[in-house]
Design an enzyme around this catalytic site. Structure first.
Site, short mmCIF file in Angstrom:
data_model
loop_
_atom_site.label_atom_id
_atom_site.label_comp_id
_atom_site.label_asym_id
_atom_site.label_seq_id
_atom_site.Cartn_x
_atom_site.Cartn_y
_atom_site.Cartn_z
CD GLU A 504 -2.70 -1.35 -0.11
OE1 GLU A 504 -2.94 -0.34 -0.81
OE2 GLU A 504 -3.04 -2.49 -0.45
CG HIS A 507 -1.18 1.15 -4.52
ND1 HIS A 507 -1.17 1.07 -5.90
CD2 HIS A 507 -1.65 -0.04 -4.07
CE1 HIS A 507 -1.62 -0.12 -6.26
NE2 HIS A 507 -1.92 -0.81 -5.17
#
Length: 723
Positions: A504, A507
């Site tokens: 994550e 991202h």
């Protein structure tokens, strides 16, 4: 609702949403009508300036986007009846407003005119600036979005198209809510301590804490709940098991009681299915697939998969299947061998229950348990042994050290400088190491909260970088569902949770380190969906890099570093059962694609032709023949990625992007992972290409700028032990 600065989470209440949305939409409609009128007055001979269109539109849309983004975020992390009701009642208004933009003929004509002007002047501009490239990509993307948004439709067809969009938005939200509610509704309390024999202390502590919290929440007003000694409760129970992943997975991995594993497994794979009339997603799936097919036909596509691929890197369904089958050819034989090895161990050590002639093959609730035993026997190490070395605070410090090493940035805690939606949420700021400039920020919501937070992990935009809206400091939400701290003990993460955090963060970095200033293509905006997983999957590779791991793998109590032999075994474990895991991902990707291209949902919903689950099993036979789903398996009913997320006919993107991410990491392997100077140099190059250029340049071009060539699957096959 305030628009300046960061969201004021401490002051936001569900009752604020409707007046905020209605006021902002009214102003937006008025402003956009004026803009359309001005654009309509332009004659064919007038030159339309880019700055008159997309930047104005972006500034106009920002207020409602900001408010609706906050509402959507809270709906995922702090879900409740009042917020849900407010969100659902306002969703049609927002969808209608966005449809107005996508179907505006004056806007489409203006963007088409700009594109034509650029085409005619291309010879005079052989080497456009990065800003110009961004603007061209933004216009190109906007025109495609509008074509796919129904701008070319008229009359009854347009009206039906808009009805479908409204209905799909509602169905998607209902699907997600059903999964959340059915996950939350299930629990199983264990009181027999014999069931817990061999179960790690961390899992027992989690379940004991869940029971204690449940008893408090169920107590009547004024009723005194006795304080529970958590040490004794961890040892003696009761223990409350739920279906959120940190609770569910340890049952599958460690509980010897087959009947309990079966009960929990079947509850998990049947969430939001026919067994619960009020929360049944089966009819929703049929309707979603039927409506998407109708939508695609209206736009001139043979099926919804073709429509989806119109905005992706992959040129066709056949191209995706070709890559899938290339991987499957290597993965299926490996998966069969892996399952045979797991089965042999169960036959050898499982007793009469697993004897030849008694159990023909391992059941799904057996496979994870015996895979864990095989892994422990092969590597002489348990997942539980590693947890004390992966305390979240230390993992964060180590990961931030890696980001400095690779990308020349400093991440600093800024807790208290932003309002948060839960006391566990943290806030961080990112600074450029050379200049000391504050370049971005992010919220981190690390722990599972099954009572009001949806499962999974994701990154989302809080504030995007945009010159038009005068936002130069992008802000991200990083959301995980990891193991929470218990008592005085910090969150001790599984290695999978460590990988998820890195994923994550990848991202988030693409959002936060962007150099693009055109909002429509800044950060992750405008990036083809099957390339968007590149930086996230790239970051996972560093969980096996020695300097990175030893930057955080220290025992949370003693400070002792992770023993060398454990790190070596951790790296060896990377390809353990990779055949089965690869087949599972390929199956999901191809099933998603097939549902949106070959499945007749309309007929199936009427009881004609193969049902949803018969069709699903047909795909399973091609990609997971070694481990077919149970007849009662209903995992599709909780497959939120494709029915309530952005991955419809796009789940294959994980593998498509993984080819690029593995190849990108190969650049670091090529210079040598022990070559610190080389690693830093390649890291800066990765930042200045993949992480900086956003959607302003096509991802295929960005990859070539970084790697010097097109991607190949060789590195991915090698990393998975399938070469």
């Amino acid at each position: 609702m305030e628009q300046d600065g960061l969201p004021k989470f401490g002051k936001i209440e569900p009752k604020h949403l409707t007046p905020a949305v209605e006021d902002l939409l009214a102003k937006l409609e008025s402003d956009f009508s004026s803009m359309e009128a001005d654009l309509s007055k332009k004659s064919d001979i007038d030159v339309i300036d880019y700055d008159e269109v997309l930047p104005v539109l972006e500034k106009m849309q920002y207020p409602i986007g900001f408010v609706w983004g906050i509402a959507g975020h809270l709906n995922g992390v702090k879900n409740g009846d009042e917020l849900r009701e407010a969100y659902e009642s306002n969703q049609p208004k927002v969808v209608q407003s966005m449809t107005q933009f996508s179907q505006s003929k004056p806007l489409f004509d203006a963007l088409s005119a700009i594109e034509k002007q650029w085409e005619e002047s291309k010879d005079d501009d052989d080497c456009p600036s990065f800003l110009m490239k961004q603007q061209r990509r933004a216009v190109e993307s906007s025109l495609l979005d509008m074509k796919l948004g129904g701008v070319g439709l008229e009359g009854d067809e347009k009206e039906r198209f808009n009805e479908i969009r409204q209905r799909l938005a509602k169905l998607s939200n209902s699907f997600s809510n059903n999964v959340l509610d059915d996950t939350k509704a299930f629990s199983h309390t264990v009181e027999n301590s014999e069931v817990m024999e061999g179960v790690p202390e961390s899992a027992r502590a989690l379940w004991a804490n869940s029971y204690a919290q449940h008893m408090k929440s169920e107590a009547k007003e004024g009723e005194e709940v006795p304080e529970i000694d958590m040490d004794k409760a961890t040892e003696n129970g009761p223990w409350r098991v739920t279906l959120d992943i940190p609770s569910y997975l340890p049952v599958m991995q460690h509980v010897k009681d087959r009947s309990l594993r079966e009960k929990i497994y079947k509850a998990y794979i049947q969430r939001a299915s026919e067994k619960n009339d009020d929360k049944n997603n089966v009819p929703l799936i049929y309707e979603i697939l039927t409506l998407k097919q109708e939508l695609a036909k209206m736009l001139g596509f043979s099926n919804y998969a073709e429509l989806s691929l119109a905005k992706k890197m992959a040129p066709s369904v056949e191209a995706v299947t070709e890559l899938t089958d290339l991987m499957a050819k290597k993965a299926i034989p490996a998966a069969r061998k892996e399952l045979e090895e797991v089965t042999a161990l169960a036959r050898k050590e499982g007793g009469d229950d697993y004897a030849e002639g008694v159990l023909e093959k391992l059941e799904p609730w057996d496979t994870t348990f015996w895979s864990e035993r095989l892994k422990e026997s092969k590597f002489d190490m348990t997942e539980e042994e590693l947890r004390p070395y992966f305390a979240l605070p230390a993992v964060l410090d180590g990961m931030f050290g890696l980001l400095n090493r690779l990308f020349n940035i400093d991440v600093k805690a800024a807790d208290g400088e932003a309002e948060v939606w839960n006391e566990d949420v943290r806030f961080f700021k990112i600074f450029d190491s050379d200049t000391g400039e504050h370049i971005s920020s992010f919220f981190l919501d690390p722990y599972s909260r099954p009572e009001n937070k949806r499962g999974g992990a994701w990154m989302d935009t809080c504030i995007g970088k945009s010159q038009a809206t005068n936002h130069d400091i992008p802000v991200a939400y990083l959301t995980c569902n990891g193991s929470p701290p218990i008592g005085d003990q910090p969150s001790l993460m599984t290695f999978r949770e460590v990988e998820t955090l890195f994923h994550e963060t990848g991202h988030g970095l693409q959002h936060m380190l962007t150099k693009a200033s055109v909002g429509d293509v800044a950060g992750i905006n405008g990036i083809e969906w099957d390339a968007v997983e590149l930086p996230s999957q790239f970051m996972e590779n560093w969980c096996y890099d020695r300097p990175t791991v030893y930057g955080f793998a220290k025992h949370w109590e003693t400070g002792e570093p992770l023993p060398e032999e454990k790190f070596e075994k951790l790296c060896e474990q990377k390809i353990f059962n990779s055949g089965m895991m690869t087949c599972r991902q390929l199956y999901f990707g191809q099933l998603d694609l097939a549902l949106h291209s070959d499945f007749d949902a309309s007929a199936a919903g009427k009881g004609e032709g193969p049902s949803l689950f018969e069709f699903s099993n047909g795909i399973a036979e091609q990609y997971i023949p070694h481990s077919m789903p149970l007849e009662e398996d209903r995992f599709l009913c909780s497959f939120s990625h494709i029915f309530a997320g952005g991955y419809s006919a796009g789940y294959y993107s994980y593998k498509w992007a993984e080819v690029m991410s593995a190849d990108a990491f190969g650049a670091f392997e090529d210079v040598g992972l022990d070559n610190e100077e080389g690693i830093r140099e390649i890291g800066r190059k990765f930042r200045n290409t993949v992480l900086s250029l956003g959607g302003g340049i096509a991802p295929s071009v960005v990859f070539k700028e970084f790697r010097g060539r097109d991607p190949t699957p060789d590195a991915l096959l090698r990393h998975n032990g399938l070469d």
